[in-house]
Design an enzyme around this catalytic site. Sequence first.
Site, PDB file in Angstrom:
ATOM      1  N   GLU A 188       6.137  -3.168   7.200  1.00 59.27           N
ATOM      2  CA  GLU A 188       5.479  -2.021   7.822  1.00 59.27           C
ATOM      3  C   GLU A 188       5.799  -1.871   9.305  1.00 59.27           C
ATOM      4  OE1 GLU A 188       2.062  -4.529   6.142  1.00 59.27           O
ATOM      5  OE2 GLU A 188       4.200  -4.730   6.186  1.00 59.27           O
ATOM      6  N   ALA A 234       0.821  -1.211   0.000  1.00 57.62           N
ATOM      7  CA  ALA A 234       0.000   0.000   0.000  1.00 57.62           C
ATOM      8  C   ALA A 234       0.854   1.259   0.000  1.00 57.62           C
ATOM      9  CB  ALA A 234      -0.915   0.007   1.222  1.00 57.62           C
ATOM     10  N   GLY A 242       1.150  -5.133   1.931  1.00 56.63           N
ATOM     11  CA  GLY A 242      -0.125  -5.504   1.333  1.00 56.63           C
ATOM     12  C   GLY A 242       0.029  -6.399   0.121  1.00 56.63           C
ATOM     13  N   GLU A 255       0.279  -9.748   1.468  1.00 54.94           N
ATOM     14  CA  GLU A 255      -1.034 -10.138   1.975  1.00 54.94           C
ATOM     15  C   GLU A 255      -1.956 -10.567   0.835  1.00 54.94           C
ATOM     16  OE1 GLU A 255      -1.553  -7.879   6.167  1.00 54.94           O
ATOM     17  OE2 GLU A 255      -1.339  -6.554   4.423  1.00 54.94           O
TER      18      GLU A 255
END
Length: 164
Positions: free
Chosen positions: A100, A37, A77, A80
């Site tokens: 992160e 992200a 992300g 993920e």
Amino acid sequence: SLTVLQALEDGLKRADADPSVKAVMICGENGKFSAGADIRGFSSPRRQGTGLATIVSLIERSEKPVVAAIEGIALGGGLEVALGCHYRIAHVKARMGLPEVTIGLLPGAEGTQRLPRLIGVPAALDIITTGRHIPATEALKLGLVDEVVDENTVEAAIHLANKV
């Protein structure tokens, strides 16, 4: 970005609804799966149904096999998204991780749940808490990816999708 999330959602819904589609392959562009992200997007308003966790769950619930073709990097992300896929193929030079934590954030799209289920709690805790990037060969040993290739990752993912 919201545009990418919306495209993933639309594509998955179309694939699930189309009886001629037997499997789905997700890949990135320009030799990178996904860097995750854009942190600047965290402060912008979210549209209903387009959050990353929602998309990853949609991938996971697909009735058709979904294969991630990981090239370059799958971080945050991006990893993920790959964790939501039913199968993962990585190029030998690919790297994965949840970095992160190095800026004080925890993975927010259920990576903290999916990763331990896939590779076990001790290995997952190391990845989640250190933010280190895992090379593809280590990811294979951990069970994070199903196959590592030194060839065209997209073609290998399509081959696997056809096989399953």
